[in-house]
Design an enzyme around this catalytic site. Structure first.
Site, mmCIF file in Angstrom:
data_model
loop_
_atom_site.group_PDB
_atom_site.id
_atom_site.type_symbol
_atom_site.label_atom_id
_atom_site.label_comp_id
_atom_site.label_asym_id
_atom_site.label_seq_id
_atom_site.Cartn_x
_atom_site.Cartn_y
_atom_site.Cartn_z
ATOM 1 N N LYS A 22 -39.001 45.401 59.627
ATOM 2 C CA LYS A 22 -38.669 46.502 58.719
ATOM 3 C C LYS A 22 -39.751 47.588 58.786
ATOM 4 O O LYS A 22 -39.441 48.769 58.921
ATOM 5 C CB LYS A 22 -38.572 45.907 57.307
ATOM 6 C CG LYS A 22 -38.234 46.843 56.216
ATOM 7 C CD LYS A 22 -37.715 46.073 55.018
ATOM 8 C CE LYS A 22 -38.779 45.555 54.072
ATOM 9 N NZ LYS A 22 -39.405 46.552 53.214
ATOM 10 N N SER A 23 -41.020 47.197 58.714
ATOM 11 C CA SER A 23 -42.118 48.181 58.723
ATOM 12 C C SER A 23 -42.092 49.014 60.003
ATOM 13 O O SER A 23 -42.266 50.234 59.960
ATOM 14 C CB SER A 23 -43.466 47.462 58.656
ATOM 15 O OG SER A 23 -43.678 46.955 57.384
ATOM 16 N N ARG A 27 -41.216 53.221 60.757
ATOM 17 C CA ARG A 27 -42.134 54.093 61.494
ATOM 18 C C ARG A 27 -41.464 54.653 62.741
ATOM 19 O O ARG A 27 -41.632 55.828 63.084
ATOM 20 C CB ARG A 27 -43.414 53.310 61.850
ATOM 21 C CG ARG A 27 -44.299 53.093 60.599
ATOM 22 C CD ARG A 27 -45.212 51.909 60.766
ATOM 23 N NE ARG A 27 -46.177 51.761 59.688
ATOM 24 C CZ ARG A 27 -45.939 51.192 58.498
ATOM 25 N NH1 ARG A 27 -44.731 50.709 58.217
ATOM 26 N NH2 ARG A 27 -46.890 51.092 57.585
ATOM 27 N N GLY A 93 -40.349 51.655 49.018
ATOM 28 C CA GLY A 93 -41.682 52.229 48.826
ATOM 29 C C GLY A 93 -42.219 52.805 50.122
ATOM 30 O O GLY A 93 -42.889 53.843 50.134
ATOM 31 N N ARG A 121 -42.728 52.549 40.425
ATOM 32 C CA ARG A 121 -43.876 52.110 41.232
ATOM 33 C C ARG A 121 -44.935 53.215 41.324
ATOM 34 O O ARG A 121 -44.616 54.396 41.337
ATOM 35 C CB ARG A 121 -43.395 51.631 42.603
ATOM 36 C CG ARG A 121 -42.546 50.375 42.449
ATOM 37 C CD ARG A 121 -42.030 49.864 43.746
ATOM 38 N NE ARG A 121 -43.092 49.405 44.610
ATOM 39 C CZ ARG A 121 -42.889 49.010 45.871
ATOM 40 N NH1 ARG A 121 -41.667 49.038 46.380
ATOM 41 N NH2 ARG A 121 -43.882 48.596 46.607
ATOM 42 N N SER A 164 -54.050 49.226 51.801
ATOM 43 C CA SER A 164 -52.599 49.442 51.775
ATOM 44 C C SER A 164 -52.159 50.211 53.010
ATOM 45 O O SER A 164 -52.610 51.328 53.254
ATOM 46 C CB SER A 164 -52.212 50.225 50.519
ATOM 47 O OG SER A 164 -50.948 50.829 50.711
ATOM 48 N N GLN A 166 -49.279 51.429 53.452
ATOM 49 C CA GLN A 166 -48.447 52.576 53.071
ATOM 50 C C GLN A 166 -49.327 53.784 52.784
ATOM 51 O O GLN A 166 -49.013 54.902 53.203
ATOM 52 C CB GLN A 166 -47.585 52.225 51.855
ATOM 53 C CG GLN A 166 -46.514 51.190 52.199
ATOM 54 C CD GLN A 166 -45.640 50.810 51.030
ATOM 55 O OE1 GLN A 166 -45.917 51.169 49.889
ATOM 56 N NE2 GLN A 166 -44.589 50.069 51.303
ATOM 57 N N ASP A 311 -46.613 40.251 51.651
ATOM 58 C CA ASP A 311 -45.182 40.088 51.345
ATOM 59 C C ASP A 311 -44.745 38.622 51.387
ATOM 60 O O ASP A 311 -43.632 38.290 50.984
ATOM 61 C CB ASP A 311 -44.337 40.916 52.324
ATOM 62 C CG ASP A 311 -44.512 42.409 52.075
ATOM 63 O OD1 ASP A 311 -44.935 42.786 50.970
ATOM 64 O OD2 ASP A 311 -44.231 43.202 52.990
ATOM 65 N N ARG A 385 -37.392 39.561 48.094
ATOM 66 C CA ARG A 385 -38.246 38.442 48.510
ATOM 67 C C ARG A 385 -38.216 37.312 47.471
ATOM 68 O O ARG A 385 -38.389 36.142 47.811
ATOM 69 C CB ARG A 385 -39.671 38.916 48.794
ATOM 70 C CG ARG A 385 -39.695 39.982 49.895
ATOM 71 C CD ARG A 385 -40.933 40.020 50.722
ATOM 72 N NE ARG A 385 -40.952 41.240 51.512
ATOM 73 C CZ ARG A 385 -40.346 41.409 52.684
ATOM 74 N NH1 ARG A 385 -39.663 40.420 53.228
ATOM 75 N NH2 ARG A 385 -40.421 42.559 53.328
HETATM 76 C C1 S3P Z 1 -45.657 48.008 54.065
HETATM 77 C C2 S3P Z 1 -46.888 47.763 53.504
HETATM 78 C C3 S3P Z 1 -47.093 46.832 52.381
HETATM 79 C C4 S3P Z 1 -45.907 45.896 52.209
HETATM 80 C C5 S3P Z 1 -44.607 46.617 52.273
HETATM 81 C C6 S3P Z 1 -44.444 47.313 53.614
HETATM 82 C C7 S3P Z 1 -45.566 48.984 55.169
HETATM 83 O O1 S3P Z 1 -47.271 47.570 51.188
HETATM 84 O O2 S3P Z 1 -46.018 45.207 50.978
HETATM 85 O O3 S3P Z 1 -43.532 45.715 52.117
HETATM 86 O O4 S3P Z 1 -44.544 49.002 55.878
HETATM 87 O O5 S3P Z 1 -46.520 49.745 55.353
HETATM 88 P P1 S3P Z 1 -48.709 48.143 50.737
HETATM 89 O O6 S3P Z 1 -49.150 49.098 51.747
HETATM 90 O O7 S3P Z 1 -48.455 48.805 49.408
HETATM 91 O O8 S3P Z 1 -49.582 46.938 50.616
#
Ligand code: S3P
Length: 425
Positions: A22-23, A27, A93, A121, A164, A166, A311, A385
């Site tokens: 997913k991440s 991107r 997020g 959030r 983080s 993100q 996660d 999750r």
């Molecule tokens: C993610 C980073 C994580 C993770 C989220 C996906 C990402 O969050 O919990 O499910 O794709 O960069 P944080 O950066 O807030 O830790």
């Protein structure tokens, strides 16, 4: 939709291929939208969160089409639409935080919105560095909607209190179109997919330990292949380790070391996971895993390990209920700001199923090995999750359980039920 789960008697057996990360999917489609030309993305995720990113990029004028079951083509002029509009990030997020870095550094006026959970959030973590770069963002109480007036930004040298990915990716995406070289330093290493994919696409990015810097540069169109998601594989890894008689093979699992904290924990707990055929695909480590039922023992999970398994903590908690001795999770306070407050929700669900778990301010303490009685309803709180973790816990419960609002699994893993049923046949 509610889902019932009963005791799993004969274990999990067989081989499955884990669907796209997913991440990395987020991107890939975001970066391809910034590149002039056509980018082929192979093995794109079908989950709702990455589809939110696809929709946002489409709203910004990018053409995105599926060419078969799993591959998409992104066609972009490299310049996103300027007009003021709503960008709906759904439950995601990652979409909201990373897109904020993109739009605030370009000539785009827009409003980022999300569903009820995303609207609660915290966004201060990205607003602060972006504002330091000169961004103009209006919010109420640092939550979405985020009203952004995009403009030329300048570089910063930012030291983040949080590990983080993100926040890091948001700042790097803003830095990719800012004056000067932007540097981001984090307290411990969070997932580095942005760094790897930017490097693969030839952006001007440099990594130096816990610091990464980027300069205004154009990425180049290249085919991107997406490995399977370790965070989805985690449910099967845990299930096979704790359900007696299990022996499974998981193919095409992303094994980026910033994502494999679960495997480090499993090894400390005495779990039997074998890595087969390790390889590199588009800068990312990928491999196949063989997982067998194991007698586990409790462990301590904290510090630099937390970002590498953030996660996976809900399913690790399920695993810990079946381990001999005490498992302690600490330094995971950011779990309270995920799709739900995952510390209190995990403790609530597992306690209801019969586990010995105590919530702490930044994690929990679990005493195993527990006989889970089940025979109750639990609620996913619309957190994907939690829904899948409760499902796996259901395999260990003496009496059938019911998971309310189970359909939220589509947010990250729409294929979950089909795959678990296949291994369970
Ligand atoms: C993610 C980073 C994580 C993770 C989220 C996906 C990402 O969050 O919990 O499910 O794709 O960069 P944080 O950066 O807030 O830790």
């Amino acid at each position: 939709m509610n889902q019932t789960i009963s005791y799993c008697q004969h274990g999990l057996k067989g081989e499955i291929t884990i669907p796209a990360d997913k991440s990395i999917s987020h991107r890939a489609v975001m970066f391809a939208s910034l590149i002039k030309g056509k980018t082929l993305i192979k093995g794109f995720s079908k989950a709702q969160d990455p589809l939110s990113t696809v929709n946002v990029c489409k709203t910004l004028g990018v053409e995105i089409e599926s060419i078969n079951e799993s591959d998409i083509v992104v066609t972009s002029s490299g310049i996103l639409k300027k007009h003021s509009q709503y960008l709906n990030c759904g439950n995601s997020g990652t979409t909201m935080r990373l897109m904020s870095g993109i739009v605030s550094s370009r000539n785009i006026n827009c409003t980022l919105i999300g569903d009820e959970s995303l609207s609660k959030r915290p966004m201060r973590r990205i607003i602060e560095p972006l504002t330091k770069m000169g961004a103009v963002i209006y919010t109420i109480d640092n939550c979405s909607p985020l009203y952004i007036c995009g403009r030329n930004l300048h570089s910063i040298n930012y030291h983040s209190q949080l590990a983080s990915a993100q926040v890091k990716s948001c700042v790097l995406l803003a830095g990719l179109n800012a004056e000067g070289r932007t540097t981001f330093t984090e307290p411990s290493l969070s997932r580095n997919h942005t760094e790897l994919l930017m490097s693969y696409l030839n952006a001007d990015i440099k990594v130096d330990g816990l610091s990464v810097s980027v300069k205004r540069s154009q990425m180049e169109p290249k085919t991107i292949e997406i490995p399977g998601d370790m965070s989805s594989a985690a449910f099967f890894i845990a299930a096979a380790l704790i359900v007696p008689h299990s022996d499974i093979i998981l193919k095409n699992v992303g094994l980026n070391p910033t994502r494999t904290g679960l495997l480090e924990v499993v090894s400390k707990m005495g779990g039997n996971v074998e890595i087969l055929d390790k390889r590199i695909v588009c800068g990312e480590t990928v491999g196949d895993l063989r997982v067998k039922y194991s007698e586990l023992k409790g462990t301590v999970i904290d510090g630099d390990l937390i970002p590498k398994l953030i996660d996976e903590i809900p399913i690790i908690a399920v695993m810990a209920t079946q381990a001999e001795g005490t498992t302690i999770v600490r330094n995971a306070q950011d779990l309270r700001y995920k799709e739900s407050d995952r510390i209190s929700a995990v403790a609530g669900i597992l306690k209801k199923l019969g586990a010995d778990i105590t919530e702490t301010s930044d994690g929990f303490i679990i005493n195993g090995k527990c006989n889970l009685s089940g025979g109750v309803d639990v609620d996913s709180l619309w957190d994907h999750r939690l829904a899948m973790s409760a499902y796996i816990a259901g395999f260990l419960c003496k009496n059938e359980i019911l998971v309310r609002n189970f359909d939220c699994v589509d947010i990250s893993f729409p294929e979950f039920e089909q795959y678990i049923n296949y291994l369970h046949m």
